[in-house]
Design an enzyme around this catalytic site. Structure first.
Site, short mmCIF file in Angstrom:
data_model
loop_
_atom_site.label_atom_id
_atom_site.label_comp_id
_atom_site.label_asym_id
_atom_site.label_seq_id
_atom_site.Cartn_x
_atom_site.Cartn_y
_atom_site.Cartn_z
N ASP A 34 40.23 -27.55 112.82
CA ASP A 34 39.33 -28.54 113.42
C ASP A 34 40.06 -29.78 113.95
O ASP A 34 39.44 -30.83 114.14
CB ASP A 34 38.25 -29.00 112.43
CG ASP A 34 37.25 -27.92 112.08
OD1 ASP A 34 37.38 -26.81 112.61
OD2 ASP A 34 36.34 -28.20 111.27
N CYS A 73 36.36 -21.27 113.71
CA CYS A 73 37.49 -20.84 112.88
C CYS A 73 37.82 -19.35 113.00
O CYS A 73 38.92 -18.98 113.42
CB CYS A 73 37.21 -21.16 111.41
SG CYS A 73 36.66 -22.85 111.09
N HIS A 132 39.73 -16.54 106.11
CA HIS A 132 38.45 -16.54 106.84
C HIS A 132 38.26 -15.30 107.71
O HIS A 132 37.60 -15.35 108.75
CB HIS A 132 38.31 -17.80 107.67
CG HIS A 132 36.88 -18.24 107.81
ND1 HIS A 132 36.49 -19.31 108.59
CD2 HIS A 132 35.73 -17.75 107.27
CE1 HIS A 132 35.18 -19.47 108.53
NE2 HIS A 132 34.69 -18.53 107.73
N HIS A 214 39.27 -29.72 108.10
CA HIS A 214 37.92 -29.19 107.93
C HIS A 214 37.22 -29.91 106.78
O HIS A 214 37.85 -30.31 105.80
CB HIS A 214 38.01 -27.70 107.63
CG HIS A 214 36.73 -26.95 107.82
ND1 HIS A 214 35.65 -27.08 106.96
CD2 HIS A 214 36.34 -26.05 108.75
CE1 HIS A 214 34.67 -26.28 107.35
NE2 HIS A 214 35.06 -25.65 108.45
N LYS A 308 33.79 -28.95 118.68
CA LYS A 308 33.77 -27.66 117.99
C LYS A 308 32.40 -27.00 118.15
O LYS A 308 31.38 -27.67 118.11
CB LYS A 308 34.08 -27.86 116.51
CG LYS A 308 34.01 -26.59 115.68
CD LYS A 308 34.35 -26.85 114.22
CE LYS A 308 34.17 -25.58 113.41
NZ LYS A 308 34.52 -25.75 111.98
#
Length: 449
Positions: A34, A73, A132, A214, A308
Site C-alpha cells: 500500500d 494486494c 496472501h 498496510h 488503492k
C-alpha cells in the site's frame, strides 16, 4: 616413487576438481504494501524521511512509470510470482483473497513461480513476509518454490501481536504456526538478513513482501491493537487518536520500512555482495488517501488521481527502484513497466531458459538502457477496467462510464477525451475484448510440457 606420486596427484585432480566460481547474480526483491507513489522522499515526499531508499534511487534506477498488476494486494502478488496476468487464475484473483475461502482457493499449484525456476537452477530461495495467496496447505509458499518461509499468510495482521483480522494468530515458520515477539518489519528484516548470511556462498533469491504500510496503521512506537479471540473485521485500522489524521502513523511505518531496506543493504555490503546482487524495491498497489468516511489523510499518491482499489493511476502507478552497483547506470527511467515483467527479467539475468509469460524481459533496459517494445497493458477489478497503450489510457466503469486520457499531457487524469476521439476509444476497447478472451480461456503450461 615418482610414478606413484604422479598417479596420486592425478587421482586427486579427478576426485576433487577445482571449484568453479558461480557468477550468477543474487536477487533481493522487496515489496512494500500500500505504499503510495508520493510516499518516499525520492518521489517528492516532504513528510517522510527515507534516506536509504533515496540513496538506492540516486545510485540506481528510479522508475517513474512502474505499475502494479492490480490495485490490490493479491492480484499483484500472483502476477509478480508467475509473470502472468492474475486474471488467468479466475476472478477471485482480481481482489484480495479472503480468509472465508481458505479451503478452496489459493495460487494454483500448476502455476510456475519464479522461486520454483530459480530453486531448480540451484538458487537458495527464501520468502519473509506477507503471502496472501492461500491460507492452508497445499497453497503455501513452501509448496511454491521457497526453501524457507517466515511471515503471515493473510492480508493483514497486527504489527505487534501478529493477530489477523479474524482474531487468530498468523505467524508461520515454514508450514508451522509459531509465536515471535517483535515489530513485524523488524522481524522480517532480521530473518531475511539471516538467510542471506547463511546462503551467501551460493546464488540466492530473497523475496521480502513487507506488511508495511498496510493497516492496522501502527508505527513501531504505537500500541498493539489486536488480541486473540476478537473479530476485528469492523475495527481493523488500529488505535488511532485521530482517524482523520492517519499520516503520522503512516510516516512512522514508511520510515521503519526505509530502515529495513538500509539494514539489508548494509548486510550485503558487509558480505561484499552488493556487486553480485540486484535489489528491486516496489509496491503492490497505490496508497489509500481515505478509507470510507472514517479515515483520511493516510498516504500520498503525489500528482496521481485515485487510490488503492481503483484503476486510475493512483491505484497502480507505484514507486520502484532497481539497484545493482557496477551493473546498473544511475538515472531515471520513464519506460512503462509492470510487476509481472520481473519474472522473465530474473530468469534472463540468471541465464535460464525463458518461461511463457505475459511480461517482458527488462534486462536490456536495466543493463544497456534499451527501450522496451510498444505494448498494450490491462487492469481489471470488478466492473472497472483500464487499457494503456503508449500515452493513451482508457478507463471504463461498467458499460456507460467511459474516460480517455492522454497521460503525457494529463498525468492527473482530469481531461476526458472520450467524446472527442471515438476511434481511439473503439481501438482500445477492441484490444480489451481480446485480452478478456485470452485470459478467460487458458493459463500457459510450463515450458517443455
Amino acid at each position: 616413487m615418482f610414478r606413484q606420486l604422479l598417479f596420486l596427484l592425478l587421482a586427486c585432480l579427478v576426485i576433487a576438481p577445482p571449484a568453479i566460481a558461480d557468477d550468477r547474480p543474487n536477487f533481493v526483491l522487496i515489496l512494500a504494501d500500500d505504499l503510495g507513489y508520493g510516499d518516499l522522499g525520492c518521489y517528492g515526499s516532504e513528510q517522510n524521511h527515507t534516506p536509504h531508499l533515496d540513496r538506492l534511487a540516486a545510485e540506481g534506477i528510479r522508475f517513474t512509470d512502474f505499475h502494479s498488476n492490480g490495485p490490490m494486494c493479491t492480484p499483484t502478488r500472483a502476477a509478480l510470482l508467475t509473470g502472468l496476468y492474475q486474471h488467468r487464475f479466475g476472478r477471485a484473483f482480481e481482489r484480495a483473497l479472503g480468509l472465508s475461502r481458505k479451503e478452496t482457493h489459493g495460487l494454483p499449484l500448476q502455476a510456475v513461480t519464479i522461486a520454483e525456476r530459480l530453486k531448480e537452477a540451484g538458487y537458495a530461495t527464501g520468502m519473509f513476509g506477507k503471502w496472501h495467496l492461500g491460507y492452508q496447505a497445499p497453497w503455501l509458499p513452501t509448496r511454491q518454490g521457497f526453501d524457507t518461509y517466515r511471515g503471515l499468510l493473510s492480508g493483514d495482521g497486527d504489527h505487534h501481536t501478529q493477530i489477523n483480522r479474524q482474531g487468530g494468530p498468523d505467524w508461520w515458520d515454514g508450514e508451522q504456526p509459531v509465536t515471535e515477539d517483535g515489530y513485524t518489519a523488524d522481524l522480517l528484516t532480521r530473518h531475511s538478513i539471516d538467510f542471506i548470511e547463511q546462503n551467501h556462498e551460493q546464488p540466492f533469491f530473497v523475496y521480502v513482501p513487507h506488511l508495511s504500510i498496510h493497516f492496522p496503521w501502527q508505527g513501531p512506537d504505537d500500541p498493539p491493537h489486536r488480541q486473540p479471540g476478537t473479530d476485528y473485521t469492523n475495527d481493523k485500522w488500529g488505535l488511532l487518536p485521530d482517524p482523520h489524521n492517519v499520516a503520522p502513523h503512516v510516516k512512522a511505518m514508511v520510515e521503519a520500512l526505509d530502515r529495513s531496506v538500509g539494514e539489508t543493504i548494509t548486510a550485503l555490503e558487509r558480505l561484499n555482495l552488493e556487486r553480485k546482487t540486484l535489489v528491486i524495491f516496489c509496491s503492490d498497489n497505490g496508497g489509500y488517501l481515505t478509507y470510507g468516511r472514517t479515515h483520511s489523510n493516510i498516504s500520498s499518491n503525489g500528482p496521481l488521481r485515485g487510490q488503492k482499489t481503483q484503476v486510475y493511476e493512483g491505484g497502480h502507478r507505484v514507486p520502484a527502484i532497481a539497484w545493482w552497483p557496477g551493473r546498473i547506470f544511475p538515472g531515471t527511467c520513464d519506460e512503462t513497466v509492470m510487476t509481472f515483467d520481473l519474472f522473465p527479467t530474473l530468469l534472463a539475468l540468471a541465464g535460464l531458459e525463458p518461461e511463457e509469460t505475459d511480461g517482458v524481459d527488462l534486462s536490456g533496459l536495466l543493463l544497456e538502457e534499451e527501450a522496451l517494445p510498444e505494448r498494450t497493458l490491462f487492469w481489471r477489478i470488478g466492473d472497472a477496467h483500464a487499457i494503456r497503450r503508449g500515452p493513451w489510457k482508457l478507463v471504463r466503469h461498467g458499460e456507460k462510464r467511459v474516460e480517455l486520457f492522454h497521460l503525457g499531457e494529463d498525468l492527473g487524469e482530469q481531461q476526458n477525451l472520450a467524446g472527442m476521439l471515438p476511434d481511439r476509444v473503439e481501438q482500445l476497447s477492441r484490444e480489451y475484448r481480446r485480452f478478456a478472451q485470452m485470459t478467460a480461456t487458458h493459463m500457459p503450461s510450463r515450458a517443455g510440457e
